[in-house]
Scaffold this active site. Structure first.
Site, PDB file in Angstrom:
ATOM      1  N   GLY A  11       6.787   0.374  -7.449  1.00 34.07           N
ATOM      2  CA  GLY A  11       6.850  -0.454  -6.372  1.00 34.07           C
ATOM      3  C   GLY A  11       6.264  -1.924  -6.454  1.00 34.07           C
ATOM      4  NE  ARG A  21       2.106 -20.556 -13.378  1.00 34.46           N
ATOM      5  CZ  ARG A  21       1.073 -20.866 -13.633  1.00 34.46           C
ATOM      6  NH1 ARG A  21       0.089 -19.950 -13.390  1.00 34.46           N
ATOM      7  NH2 ARG A  21       0.545 -22.092 -13.604  1.00 34.46           N
ATOM      8  CB  ALA A  22      -0.736 -15.228 -16.648  1.00 33.07           C
ATOM      9  NE  ARG A  72       9.015   3.999  -5.918  1.00 28.70           N
ATOM     10  CZ  ARG A  72       7.911   3.421  -6.041  1.00 28.70           C
ATOM     11  NH1 ARG A  72       6.994   3.496  -6.879  1.00 28.70           N
ATOM     12  NH2 ARG A  72       7.169   3.036  -4.984  1.00 28.70           N
ATOM     13  CG  ASP A 103      -0.841   7.255 -12.393  1.00 30.09           C
ATOM     14  OD1 ASP A 103      -1.773   6.979 -13.551  1.00 30.09           O
ATOM     15  OD2 ASP A 103      -0.280   8.584 -12.712  1.00 30.09           O
ATOM     16  CB  THR A 126       0.074  -0.358  -7.429  1.00 34.37           C
ATOM     17  OG1 THR A 126       0.074   0.158  -6.133  1.00 34.37           O
ATOM     18  CG2 THR A 126      -1.223   0.002  -7.928  1.00 34.37           C
ATOM     19  CB  ILE A 127       0.195  -2.824  -2.172  1.00 37.42           C
ATOM     20  CG1 ILE A 127       0.750  -1.586  -1.836  1.00 37.42           C
ATOM     21  CG2 ILE A 127       0.854  -3.921  -2.325  1.00 37.42           C
ATOM     22  CD1 ILE A 127       1.348  -1.523  -0.018  1.00 37.42           C
ATOM     23  CG  ASP A 128      -0.644   2.496  -2.956  1.00 33.26           C
ATOM     24  OD1 ASP A 128      -0.392   1.695  -2.167  1.00 33.26           O
ATOM     25  OD2 ASP A 128       0.030   3.333  -3.257  1.00 33.26           O
ATOM     26  CG  ASP A 130      -3.457   4.568  -6.369  1.00 34.39           C
ATOM     27  OD1 ASP A 130      -3.022   3.372  -6.922  1.00 34.39           O
ATOM     28  OD2 ASP A 130      -2.657   5.533  -6.071  1.00 34.39           O
ATOM     29  N   GLY A 171      -0.252   3.386   1.543  1.00 32.86           N
ATOM     30  CA  GLY A 171      -1.302   4.026   0.628  1.00 32.86           C
ATOM     31  C   GLY A 171      -0.750   5.504   0.661  1.00 32.86           C
ATOM     32  NE  ARG A 172       3.671   7.142  -3.889  1.00 26.77           N
ATOM     33  CZ  ARG A 172       4.708   6.433  -4.299  1.00 26.77           C
ATOM     34  NH1 ARG A 172       5.820   7.103  -4.017  1.00 26.77           N
ATOM     35  NH2 ARG A 172       4.743   5.183  -4.951  1.00 26.77           N
ATOM     36  CD  GLU A 188     -14.261   3.484  18.486  1.00 26.78           C
ATOM     37  OE1 GLU A 188     -14.624   2.185  18.792  1.00 26.78           O
ATOM     38  OE2 GLU A 188     -15.458   4.317  18.723  1.00 26.78           O
ATOM     39  CG  HIS A 252       8.566  -1.093   2.684  1.00 27.21           C
ATOM     40  ND1 HIS A 252       8.772   0.170   3.189  1.00 27.21           N
ATOM     41  CD2 HIS A 252       8.641  -0.956   1.272  1.00 27.21           C
ATOM     42  CE1 HIS A 252       8.994   1.130   2.259  1.00 27.21           C
ATOM     43  NE2 HIS A 252       8.906   0.658   1.039  1.00 27.21           N
TER      44      HIS A 252
HETATM   45  O1  F6P Z   1       2.840   2.645  -4.104  1.00 33.32           O
HETATM   46  C1  F6P Z   1       2.790   1.711  -3.301  1.00 33.32           C
HETATM   47  C2  F6P Z   1       3.619   2.208  -2.024  1.00 33.32           C
HETATM   48  O2  F6P Z   1       3.929   0.979  -1.199  1.00 33.32           O
HETATM   49  C3  F6P Z   1       3.001   2.849  -1.451  1.00 33.32           C
HETATM   50  O3  F6P Z   1       1.889   2.569  -0.609  1.00 33.32           O
HETATM   51  C4  F6P Z   1       4.239   3.796  -0.608  1.00 33.32           C
HETATM   52  O4  F6P Z   1       3.803   5.120  -0.181  1.00 33.32           O
HETATM   53  C5  F6P Z   1       5.164   3.540  -1.573  1.00 33.32           C
HETATM   54  O5  F6P Z   1       4.934   2.489  -2.555  1.00 33.32           O
HETATM   55  C6  F6P Z   1       6.657   3.211  -1.001  1.00 33.32           C
HETATM   56  O6  F6P Z   1       7.645   3.239  -2.035  1.00 33.32           O
HETATM   57  P1  F6P Z   1       8.995   2.964  -1.567  1.00 33.32           P
HETATM   58  O7  F6P Z   1       9.124   1.562  -1.433  1.00 33.32           O
HETATM   59  O8  F6P Z   1       9.786   3.372  -3.059  1.00 33.32           O
HETATM   60  O9  F6P Z   1       9.458   3.591  -0.607  1.00 33.32           O
END
Ligand code: F6P
Length: 322
Positions: A11, A21-22, A72, A103, A126-128, A130, A171-172, A188, A252
């Site tokens: 992703g 770039r760097a 992917r 990962d 990754t934005i996650d 994790d 956040g998968r 909340e 997204h």
């Molecule tokens: O791993 C980053 C992420 O944005 C997750 O938060 C999300 O579940 C997944 O990718 C979505 O993947 P795709 O763009 O392949 O649907």
């Protein structure tokens, strides 16, 4: 090492371009020949490997997405796919890779080294947030701020209508984005996969007179084990008939946009560090920043190991809202 290649995989995340770039500019400054691989492992197999120069990465530091594109790759999970990819790299004399991804991307690079001897340094894209071995991943800060901007806007309409909103963020398998955007957005309650079986107690607490507000925001991580925001909203209305609930799934939008200053700086430090590490002969390491220092964690220790969310933040939010 004389020739290296850079690619983005999995992703996309804001800041990947700053990292490319760097890496490219550090390679040029270190007298390394540098290539860009388009579409990650898919492009490695399809031979989409092109020379890059310092000006190939001009005027991209502020751009979201990735100029190298990403994918992917199911084919790379097969020994046959990896053999074609390795052969394409070897024909060009490429000995080292900078892999910007998560990962799954690190796992691919690790196997490529074991089977074909290609050396890789990983940069956490990754934005996650994790990935083990770094305090923050490239793109997380921007994604949190994107989510926050949306939460603030939803808060306006929630207040006008006295509504309860359930906002689902990405956040998968992880609750980092939910936790950070929830705290910053004054939520909340925050539903994250790292905190199990919280639904009953959050619903019960909502019934307490002191917790009842004219309007409320709840944040739900898409990977929460209770289900998605619609499921949780339904359970609230079952418990409190008449509650005026709405669901908003941000999706997204969180993956795009111009990277924040923090993400650009993180990406720049790690892209440069990855190339210097390859030049020193290092391999199969995940680059990261811990306590503001660049560190390298062996892929064997980082892969498959999720970074914990800071649970004290979750507890703080509960305290504030109690
Ligand atoms: O791993 C980053 C992420 O944005 C997750 O938060 C999300 O579940 C997944 O990718 C979505 O993947 P795709 O763009 O392949 O649907």
């Amino acid at each position: 090492m004389k020739k290296i290649a850079v690619f983005t995989s999995g992703g996309d995340s804001p800041g990947m371009n700053a990292c490319i770039r760097a890496a490219v500019r550090t390679a040029v400054a270190s007298n390394l020949e540098v290539f860009g691989i388009h579409r990650g492992y898919e492009g490695m197999i399809d031979n989409l490997i092109y020379p890059m120069a310092a000006d190939s990465v001009s005027n991209i530091i502020q751009d979201g997405g990735t100029i190298l594109k990403t994918a992917r790759s199911a084919r790379f999970m097969t020994p046959e796919g990896r053999a074609i990819a390795a052969s394409n790299l070897k024909v060009l004399g490429i000995e080292g890779l900078v892999c910007i991804g998560g990962d799954g991307s690190y796992t691919g690079a690790n196997v490529l080294q074991q089977e074909h001897g290609i050396k890789t340094i990983g940069c956490p894209g990754t934005i996650d947030n994790d990935l083990f071995g770094t305090d923050y991943t490239i793109g997380f800060d921007t994604a949190v701020n994107t989510a926050l901007e949306a939460i603030d806007k939803i808060r306006d309409t929630a207040e006008s209508h006295n509504r309860i909103f359930f906002i689902e963020v990405m956040g998968r398998h992880s609750g980092h984005i939910a936790l950070y955007s929830g705290i910053a957005g004054g939520a909340e309650g925050i539903f994250i996969p790292e905190r199990q079986n919280e639904l009953e107690s959050i619903i019960a607490q909502y019934g307490l007179p002191k917790r009842q507000k004219a309007f409320s925001i709840f944040i739900v991580a898409e990977g929460d084990e209770e289900g998605h925001a619609y499921t949780i909203a339904k359970k609230f209305t079952e418990a409190y008939p008449g509650l005026d609930t709405r669901v908003s799934i941000l999706g997204h939008i969180q993956r795009g946009g111009s990277p924040s200053a923090n993400d650009r700086i993180l990406a720049t430090r790690l892209g440069a560090a990855a190339v210097l590490a390859l030049k020193e002969g290092k391999q199969n390491l995940a680059a990261g920043i811990i306590n503001n220092q660049v560190v390298f964690t062996p892929f064997s220790e980082a892969i498959g190991r999720k970074k914990d969310v800071p649970m004290e933040l979750w507890a703080t939010n509960e305290l504030i809202c109690s």
